[in-house]
Motif scaffolding. Structure first.
Motif, PDB file in Angstrom:
ATOM      1  N   ASP A 189       7.928 -13.247 -11.690  1.00  0.00           N
ATOM      2  CA  ASP A 189       7.138 -12.362 -12.548  1.00  0.00           C
ATOM      3  C   ASP A 189       7.349 -10.900 -12.170  1.00  0.00           C
ATOM      4  OD1 ASP A 189       6.142 -14.545 -13.837  1.00  0.00           O
ATOM      5  OD2 ASP A 189       4.273 -14.626 -12.680  1.00  0.00           O
ATOM      6  N   GLY A 190       7.565 -10.094 -13.172  1.00  0.00           N
ATOM      7  CA  GLY A 190       7.691  -8.662 -12.969  1.00  0.00           C
ATOM      8  C   GLY A 190       9.058  -8.197 -12.522  1.00  0.00           C
ATOM      9  N   GLU A 191       9.983  -9.112 -12.305  1.00  0.00           N
ATOM     10  CA  GLU A 191      11.314  -8.722 -11.853  1.00  0.00           C
ATOM     11  C   GLU A 191      12.318  -8.783 -12.999  1.00  0.00           C
ATOM     12  OE1 GLU A 191      12.792 -10.532  -8.360  1.00  0.00           O
ATOM     13  OE2 GLU A 191      10.912 -10.340  -7.225  1.00  0.00           O
ATOM     14  N   LYS A 192      13.349  -7.974 -12.878  1.00  0.00           N
ATOM     15  CA  LYS A 192      14.394  -7.938 -13.886  1.00  0.00           C
ATOM     16  C   LYS A 192      15.284  -9.161 -13.760  1.00  0.00           C
ATOM     17  CE  LYS A 192      18.225  -5.074 -15.545  1.00  0.00           C
ATOM     18  NZ  LYS A 192      19.002  -3.799 -15.323  1.00  0.00           N
TER      19      LYS A 192
END
Length: 358
Positions: A189-192
């Motif tokens: 979650d939240g990572e590219k």
């Protein structure tokens, strides 16, 4: 070389002669038979066997993060790639037959013969926009981790593996138990999103063809790749074992790929250099086919896994793993898993089968 062997050495020589298929004269170039005889006699004349390294527990190194359903379907592969030694054998049963494994010296001779056959197989042409298709039978442990083995199947499994150099997010597709499960790279979650490049954990045909064909150079390359992967996964140093890790890695490369002939030959020659590898004279795959096994014991985990080859053609058939001592998973000889490769091919799209391509 001389033929003045006697006692156990002569018995071992005769046993290997019985186990190995007679080479066809038309398939071997002049001098090849002498090479095999010299190899065998040189190994028998050695004063000591290679030392067996301290194995570590089999660590799962999935190339991707799958959804829960995908992990359940892929669970049959958790233990199919470990090891075999020379001092234990599974108890005879309907699911598994076995006989005492021969010494590591015999494994080197067998692997040399397998490598010679593999090198003569046809070279494939695989484009980056295509998929490698593998159909197999899989039986695995459906029980809880560390608990009693509950063998499943065998059930048919189909995989389509993308051949793009990468990095890619969609690596392929699994079809098993009536469901299609995408093989995708997990993204926290939240990572590219970062795709997976071709490599040890996503071995495309082109990447496999790029590996060194000198066995010693190949072992060094695999060691570098394995260490990099373990560092990325923060694998504790105490759980690492170079010889066991290399055997496992080669087995994984053999499982669901399409192998370039020269790479396959080099992998078998490299496997012959791994301490503790031995011959399992009678191994049975998930399709019930009897063959000869190349195996290694993972003594810490308590199981043996053999790569199974047709005893006449030396074609790769599949794998099996079973306990070599009593553990919480079951009694010595309990079968943990078995596989059988039924078909390998190159197709143009996901869910496409070789018959439709033809």
């Amino acid at each position: 070389m001389n033929d003045r062997t006697s006692g156990p050495e002569r018995a071992e020589h005769e046993e290997l002669a019985r186990l190995l298929p007679a080479p066809a004269e038309r398939d071997l170039p002049p001098g090849r038979h002498l090479h095999h005889k010299d190899t065998l006699m040189r190994l028998i004349d050695q004063d000591s066997d290679r030392a067996t390294a301290r194995p570590r527990p089999r660590l799962l190194r999935p190339a991707v993060l799958l959804p829960a359903a995908g992990l359940a379907l892929g669970g049959v592969l958790l233990t199919t790639l470990a090891v075999t030694g020379q001092d234990s054998t599974p108890a005879p049963s309907a699911a598994s037959t076995g006989s005492p494994a021969t010494s590591p010296r015999g494994a080197a001779v067998l692997l040399d013969r397998i490598a010679s056959v593999a090198k003569k197989s046809d070279e494939q042409k695989v484009r980056g926009d295509q998929f490698v298709y593998v159909r197999s039978l899989q039986s695995g442990n459906g029980g809880t981790f560390g608990g009693p083995v509950q063998l499943t199947g065998p059930s048919e499994r189909e995989v389509w593996m993308a051949q793009k150099a990468g990095p890619v997010l969609k690596e392929g597709l699994i079809h098993q138990d009536g469901s299609y499960i995408p093989i995708v790279v997990g993204v926290p979650d939240g990572e590219k999103p970062v795709g997976s490049p071709a490599g040890l954990n996503r071995p495309t045909y082109t990447w496999l063809a790029s590996l060194p064909t000198d066995p010693d150079a190949l072992l060094r390359r695999l060691g570098t790749e394995i260490t990099r992967d373990q560092d990325a996964r923060d694998t504790p140093v105490k759980d690492r074992n170079k010889d066991q890790d290399t055997f496992d890695a080669i087995g994984e490369l053999l499982r669901e790929t399409l192998m370039p002939p020269r790479t396959a030959a080099a992998l078998y020659q490299a496997a012959a250099k791994i301490p503790g590898v031995s011959v399992d004279p009678d191994a049975v795959d998930a399709a019930g086919r009897h063959g000869i096994g190349v195996a290694r014991d993972n003594t810490r985990a308590g199981w043996r896994t053999a790569w199974i080859f047709d005893s006449t053609t030396l074609e790769y058939l599949g794998e099996r793993s079973y306990l070599i001592r009593n553990t919480s998973m079951g009694k010595k000889g309990t079968l943990i898993s078995k596989t059988a490769v039924l078909e390998r091919a190159v197709v143009d799209g996901l869910r496409e089968k070789p018959s439709t391509t033809a």
